[in-house]
Design an enzyme around this catalytic site. Structure first.
Site, PDB file in Angstrom:
ATOM      1  N   ARG A 122       9.867  21.943   7.375  1.00  0.00           N
ATOM      2  CA  ARG A 122       9.698  20.601   7.934  1.00  0.00           C
ATOM      3  C   ARG A 122      10.684  20.365   9.079  1.00  0.00           C
ATOM      4  O   ARG A 122      11.825  20.819   9.035  1.00  0.00           O
ATOM      5  CB  ARG A 122       9.849  19.552   6.829  1.00  0.00           C
ATOM      6  CG  ARG A 122       8.749  19.679   5.792  1.00  0.00           C
ATOM      7  CD  ARG A 122       9.011  18.877   4.545  1.00  0.00           C
ATOM      8  NE  ARG A 122       8.937  17.447   4.788  1.00  0.00           N
ATOM      9  CZ  ARG A 122       9.132  16.535   3.835  1.00  0.00           C
ATOM     10  NH1 ARG A 122       9.433  16.928   2.599  1.00  0.00           N
ATOM     11  NH2 ARG A 122       9.047  15.259   4.113  1.00  0.00           N
ATOM     12  N   ASP A 314       3.268   6.616   3.162  1.00  0.00           N
ATOM     13  CA  ASP A 314       3.236   7.401   1.928  1.00  0.00           C
ATOM     14  C   ASP A 314       2.013   7.094   1.069  1.00  0.00           C
ATOM     15  O   ASP A 314       1.681   7.866   0.160  1.00  0.00           O
ATOM     16  CB  ASP A 314       4.505   7.156   1.117  1.00  0.00           C
ATOM     17  CG  ASP A 314       5.727   7.787   1.762  1.00  0.00           C
ATOM     18  OD1 ASP A 314       5.568   8.790   2.480  1.00  0.00           O
ATOM     19  OD2 ASP A 314       6.839   7.270   1.563  1.00  0.00           O
ATOM     20  N   LYS A 341       4.552  16.155   6.358  1.00  0.00           N
ATOM     21  CA  LYS A 341       5.060  15.778   5.041  1.00  0.00           C
ATOM     22  C   LYS A 341       5.179  17.045   4.180  1.00  0.00           C
ATOM     23  O   LYS A 341       5.217  18.151   4.691  1.00  0.00           O
ATOM     24  CB  LYS A 341       4.125  14.741   4.405  1.00  0.00           C
ATOM     25  CG  LYS A 341       4.151  13.387   5.105  1.00  0.00           C
ATOM     26  CD  LYS A 341       5.477  12.680   4.904  1.00  0.00           C
ATOM     27  CE  LYS A 341       5.486  11.274   5.448  1.00  0.00           C
ATOM     28  NZ  LYS A 341       6.770  10.584   5.189  1.00  0.00           N
TER      29      LYS A 341
END
EC number: 2.5.1.19
Length: 431
Positions: A122, A314, A341
């Protein structure tokens, strides 16, 4: 691997108390560790991600006692941390990594930071860039990922930073460095992101000004330990809100949910889709709380744009599931953040729900969900993969409630990142 069966014709009923908010639990640990004196955290979320933050501070010499969902921290102030004897392991927690890059950027010792395979893919450059402008010394891989090193550093300087993309994690990293920096730190947001860091800084005695999308603060002399009562996590509550809406003959109440206006996008989006959600406010001195009651209702498709994303990023996987059951199309745009994510959540949502017959088109920045689709398991059972992503795992479990046939779910242990008891709580309301 577990086998999940559809909900009964009776539907879902009862009250649910979901765990404490993950974002707030992280931040309470961080502020408690750098404050002077004792901090007590109640309704603490003891999930994998948050426990990694706790372990990091223990490795930095902070005395922390945990008793189930209650935590006591004996803070020693900004300069009370001690050199770790091993790398600081962030596990799968992007929140831990990005916020601590800011908070730990003015220590007199080097720290190695590592993460698991998923976290190590990430991007961290967007956090490192403003921190480097402030004088932080951070080394990452050539790809801008972990593992990395936060180097010893004596001085930080305040900057003015215009956020190119709404991100509470990047903003928080800058603010957590800014409270230790010389001069003034200013963050400019075009679209407001979640403000838990700002609220908690004030609670711990810090001073900042937030007006018209501009957050300004100066070096803080000392923060003081506090009692932090963590509200139930609206991101976890979202799964039960959608479950009740799309499962016939259902009515659920989710207790004491945090409804911070920078986090309540799920409520606004579902309301625009036709949901009637009863919000019963609860008097509190900290983050705003409410009991949320929802019943099975008919939804319709809407456009979800970039302005909606920061307060609901989210929750987009479970919103996508709700949209498969709505009348008409739902178009999600401006959600590129989903690509980075725990998984590429645009691709993963589409791949998993398509296995059940959902009709979803992929866009570079989102998806087009064609509603009114009955979900069906071919050959009486279908295999859904959590892909190591807690929110995909829980989305799949809710999808199983309305699928004709059984769902075999793999990787369900990913739920422990944010909601260790999710399947048990879901089983309770299915009785």
């Amino acid at each position: 691997m577990i086998r999940l069966t559809p909900a009964s014709a009776h539907g879902l009923h009862g009250h649910v108390t979901v765990p404490g908010d993950k974002s707030i639990s992280h931040r309470a640990l961080m502020f408690g560790a750098i404050a002077k004196g004792q901090t007590v955290i109640t309704n603490f979320l003891a999930s994998d991600d948050v426990l990694h933050t706790m372990t990091v501070f223990r490795n930095l010499g902070v005395a922390i006692q945990q008793n189930e969902n209650s935590v006591r921290i004996q803070g020693q102030g900004f300069d009370g941390l001690t050199p770790p004897k091993k790398p600081l392991d962030m596990g799968n927690s992007g929140t831990s990594t990005r916020l601590l890059m800011g908070l730990l950027s003015k220590q007199n010792f080097d720290m190695s930071i590592i993460g698991d395979e998923s976290l190590s893919q990430r991007p961290m450059t967007r956090v490192m860039k403003p921190l480097t402008e402030m004088g932080a010394k951070i080394d990452l891989t050539a790809n801008g990922t972990l593992p990395g090193i936060i180097q010893a550093n004596a001085t930080l300087r305040g900057i003015t930073y215009d956020m190119p993309v709404a991100s509470a994690q990047v903003k928080s990293a800058i603010l957590l460095a800014g409270i230790q920096a010389e001069g003034e730190t200013c963050v400019i947001e075009k679209i407001a992101s979640r403000d838990h860091t700002e609220r908690m800084l004030r609670q711990f005695g810090g001073q900042l000004e937030s007006k018209n999308g501009v957050i300004t603060l100066k070096k803080q002399q000392q923060l003081q330990g506090q009692h932090v009562d963590v509200p139930a996590d609206i991101s976890s509550a979202a799964f039960f809100l959608v479950a009740a809406l799309i499962t016939p003959n259902s009515e659920l109440t989710i207790n004491r949910v945090g409804i911070n206006p920078t986090r309540d996008g799920i409520l606004k989006i579902l309301t625009r889709m036709g949901a009637s959600i009863e919000v019963t406010p609860i008097d509190t001195q900290g983050e705003p709380l409410a009991d949320l009651t929802v019943r099975t209702q008919t939804l319709h498709g809407i456009d979800i744009t970039a302005a909606d994303i920061p307060s609901a990023v989210d929750e987009l996987p479970i919103i996508a599931l709700a949209a498969t059951q709505a009348d008409g199309d739902t178009i999600i745009s401006g959600a590129e953040e989903l690509r980075v994510k725990e998984t590429d959540r645009i691709a993963t949502v589409i791949s998993e729900l398509s296995k059940l017959g959902a009709n979803i088109e992929e866009k570079p920045d989102g998806m087009i969900i064609h509603g009114g689709q009955s979900l069906t398991a071919d050959n009486d059972a279908v295999l859904l993969d959590s892909c190591g992503d807690h929110r995909i795992a829980m989305m799949n479990a809710i999808a199983a409630l309305i699928t004709t046939g059984d769902v075999i779910l793999t990787g369900e242990d990913a739920m422990s990142v944010s909601y260790p008891g999710f399947l048990e709580d879901l089983s309770e309301v299915m009785l």
